[in-house]
Scaffold this motif. Sequence first.
Motif, PDB file in Angstrom:
ATOM      1  N   PHE A   4       0.834  -1.204   0.000  1.00 58.45           N
ATOM      2  CA  PHE A   4       0.000   0.000   0.000  1.00 58.45           C
ATOM      3  C   PHE A   4       0.872   1.259   0.000  1.00 58.45           C
ATOM      4  O   PHE A   4       0.609   2.204  -0.752  1.00 58.45           O
ATOM      5  N   GLU A   5       1.918   1.276   0.817  1.00 56.67           N
ATOM      6  CA  GLU A   5       2.814   2.429   0.876  1.00 56.67           C
ATOM      7  C   GLU A   5       3.571   2.608  -0.437  1.00 56.67           C
ATOM      8  O   GLU A   5       3.785   3.735  -0.881  1.00 56.67           O
ATOM      9  N   ILE A   6       3.935   1.513  -1.060  1.00 56.23           N
ATOM     10  CA  ILE A   6       4.629   1.585  -2.355  1.00 56.23           C
ATOM     11  C   ILE A   6       3.695   2.160  -3.415  1.00 56.23           C
ATOM     12  O   ILE A   6       4.100   2.995  -4.231  1.00 56.23           O
ATOM     13  N   ILE A   7       2.430   1.764  -3.386  1.00 60.46           N
ATOM     14  CA  ILE A   7       1.457   2.304  -4.343  1.00 60.46           C
ATOM     15  C   ILE A   7       1.264   3.799  -4.107  1.00 60.46           C
ATOM     16  O   ILE A   7       1.219   4.589  -5.058  1.00 60.46           O
ATOM     17  N   LEU A   8       1.171   4.211  -2.842  1.00 63.38           N
ATOM     18  CA  LEU A   8       1.060   5.643  -2.530  1.00 63.38           C
ATOM     19  C   LEU A   8       2.285   6.407  -3.036  1.00 63.38           C
ATOM     20  O   LEU A   8       2.161   7.497  -3.608  1.00 63.38           O
ATOM     21  N   LEU A   9       3.463   5.832  -2.816  1.00 64.86           N
ATOM     22  CA  LEU A   9       4.695   6.460  -3.296  1.00 64.86           C
ATOM     23  C   LEU A   9       4.660   6.582  -4.816  1.00 64.86           C
ATOM     24  O   LEU A   9       4.986   7.640  -5.373  1.00 64.86           O
ATOM     25  N   ALA A  10       4.241   5.537  -5.501  1.00 69.40           N
ATOM     26  CA  ALA A  10       4.177   5.555  -6.967  1.00 69.40           C
ATOM     27  C   ALA A  10       3.212   6.629  -7.460  1.00 69.40           C
ATOM     28  O   ALA A  10       3.510   7.341  -8.428  1.00 69.40           O
ATOM     29  N   ILE A  11       2.090   6.769  -6.771  1.00 69.68           N
ATOM     30  CA  ILE A  11       1.126   7.807  -7.166  1.00 69.68           C
ATOM     31  C   ILE A  11       1.716   9.191  -6.951  1.00 69.68           C
ATOM     32  O   ILE A  11       1.610  10.066  -7.814  1.00 69.68           O
ATOM     33  N   ALA A  12       2.357   9.392  -5.812  1.00 68.09           N
ATOM     34  CA  ALA A  12       2.961  10.696  -5.532  1.00 68.09           C
ATOM     35  C   ALA A  12       4.033  11.034  -6.563  1.00 68.09           C
ATOM     36  O   ALA A  12       4.098  12.164  -7.065  1.00 68.09           O
ATOM     37  N   LEU A  13       4.866  10.047  -6.906  1.00 62.15           N
ATOM     38  CA  LEU A  13       5.924  10.298  -7.888  1.00 62.15           C
ATOM     39  C   LEU A  13       5.348  10.488  -9.296  1.00 62.15           C
ATOM     40  O   LEU A  13       5.910  11.227 -10.102  1.00 62.15           O
ATOM     41  N   GLY A  14       4.236   9.848  -9.589  1.00 58.83           N
ATOM     42  CA  GLY A  14       3.641   9.942 -10.915  1.00 58.83           C
ATOM     43  C   GLY A  14       2.891  11.240 -11.178  1.00 58.83           C
ATOM     44  O   GLY A  14       2.549  11.539 -12.325  1.00 58.83           O
ATOM     45  N   ILE A  15       2.667  12.026 -10.137  1.00 59.04           N
ATOM     46  CA  ILE A  15       1.915  13.272 -10.326  1.00 59.04           C
ATOM     47  C   ILE A  15       2.657  14.232 -11.250  1.00 59.04           C
ATOM     48  O   ILE A  15       2.038  14.878 -12.095  1.00 59.04           O
ATOM     49  N   ASP A  16       3.981  14.318 -11.122  1.00 54.21           N
ATOM     50  CA  ASP A  16       4.740  15.166 -12.049  1.00 54.21           C
ATOM     51  C   ASP A  16       4.519  14.716 -13.490  1.00 54.21           C
ATOM     52  O   ASP A  16       4.349  15.541 -14.389  1.00 54.21           O
ATOM     53  N   CYS A  17       4.538  13.401 -13.712  1.00 55.06           N
ATOM     54  CA  CYS A  17       4.316  12.863 -15.062  1.00 55.06           C
ATOM     55  C   CYS A  17       2.926  13.222 -15.563  1.00 55.06           C
ATOM     56  O   CYS A  17       2.761  13.598 -16.723  1.00 55.06           O
ATOM     57  N   LEU A  18       1.943  13.090 -14.688  1.00 57.36           N
ATOM     58  CA  LEU A  18       0.571  13.408 -15.062  1.00 57.36           C
ATOM     59  C   LEU A  18       0.444  14.867 -15.474  1.00 57.36           C
ATOM     60  O   LEU A  18      -0.140  15.177 -16.517  1.00 57.36           O
ATOM     61  N   VAL A  19       1.026  15.759 -14.678  1.00 55.68           N
ATOM     62  CA  VAL A  19       0.897  17.194 -14.957  1.00 55.68           C
ATOM     63  C   VAL A  19       1.614  17.570 -16.254  1.00 55.68           C
ATOM     64  O   VAL A  19       1.076  18.300 -17.083  1.00 55.68           O
ATOM     65  N   VAL A  20       2.832  17.040 -16.444  1.00 56.04           N
ATOM     66  CA  VAL A  20       3.580  17.336 -17.670  1.00 56.04           C
ATOM     67  C   VAL A  20       2.818  16.789 -18.887  1.00 56.04           C
ATOM     68  O   VAL A  20       2.665  17.481 -19.897  1.00 56.04           O
ATOM     69  N   SER A  21       2.331  15.574 -18.790  1.00 58.12           N
ATOM     70  CA  SER A  21       1.616  14.964 -19.909  1.00 58.12           C
ATOM     71  C   SER A  21       0.285  15.647 -20.168  1.00 58.12           C
ATOM     72  O   SER A  21      -0.133  15.795 -21.315  1.00 58.12           O
ATOM     73  N   PHE A  22      -0.371  16.048 -19.103  1.00 58.09           N
ATOM     74  CA  PHE A  22      -1.617  16.802 -19.230  1.00 58.09           C
ATOM     75  C   PHE A  22      -1.386  18.049 -20.077  1.00 58.09           C
ATOM     76  O   PHE A  22      -2.123  18.334 -21.016  1.00 58.09           O
ATOM     77  N   SER A  23      -0.330  18.785 -19.759  1.00 58.32           N
ATOM     78  CA  SER A  23      -0.054  20.024 -20.486  1.00 58.32           C
ATOM     79  C   SER A  23       0.297  19.745 -21.945  1.00 58.32           C
ATOM     80  O   SER A  23      -0.103  20.488 -22.830  1.00 58.32           O
ATOM     81  N   GLN A  24       1.008  18.664 -22.194  1.00 55.97           N
ATOM     82  CA  GLN A  24       1.347  18.312 -23.576  1.00 55.97           C
ATOM     83  C   GLN A  24       0.100  17.834 -24.332  1.00 55.97           C
ATOM     84  O   GLN A  24      -0.065  18.126 -25.501  1.00 55.97           O
TER      85      GLN A  24
END
Length: 179
Positions: A4-24
């Motif tokens: 569960f903690e690893i999944i939370l970490l993955a989501i937190a780290l993936g937010i930058d990817c989401l925001v960058v990809s969203f803008s693109q």
Amino acid sequence: MNLFEIILLAIALGIDCLVVSFSQGLIFNKNRTKNSLALAATMGIFQGIMPVLGYFGAGVVSVYVEKFSHWLVFVIFLFLGIKFIAEAFFEKEDTICCIGFRCLMSMGFATSIDAFAAGVSLNFTGTKLLIPALIIGTASFLMSSGGFWFGNCFKKFPSRILEISGGLILIGLALKALV
């Protein structure tokens, strides 16, 4: 760290990817499938590889810092969490439309620096590496792809909330390191 903690970490780290990809995704109108796959693959690969590099880099120095490794995990996650939250309140530069090789590599590296630090923390917590690296890479791929394709749906959803949420998750993981 548990799953569960690893999944939370993955989501937190993936937010930058989401925001960058969203803008693109908001910018591109041509070759959307090809561009979304190129961007998502780059984000996923970088986010999956950087924790591995951080993990093994930490292994070199772990003999020297093993006694206070839980404090290092705390400091790293706390710093990343505060950084995410602080960045939510700074104005972002205008987004540049960029899916060329050089630009993809730059975006992949820039969004995955935090994943390197997370890899260091994984080592210090004694967490095995393979599953977290795969989860982080997969989550970043999926979040990047989703951000690209559904950017218009989230157009009114402020990225600030996503960044603050990611920061709070990382601060929570920091506090757990001390328990």
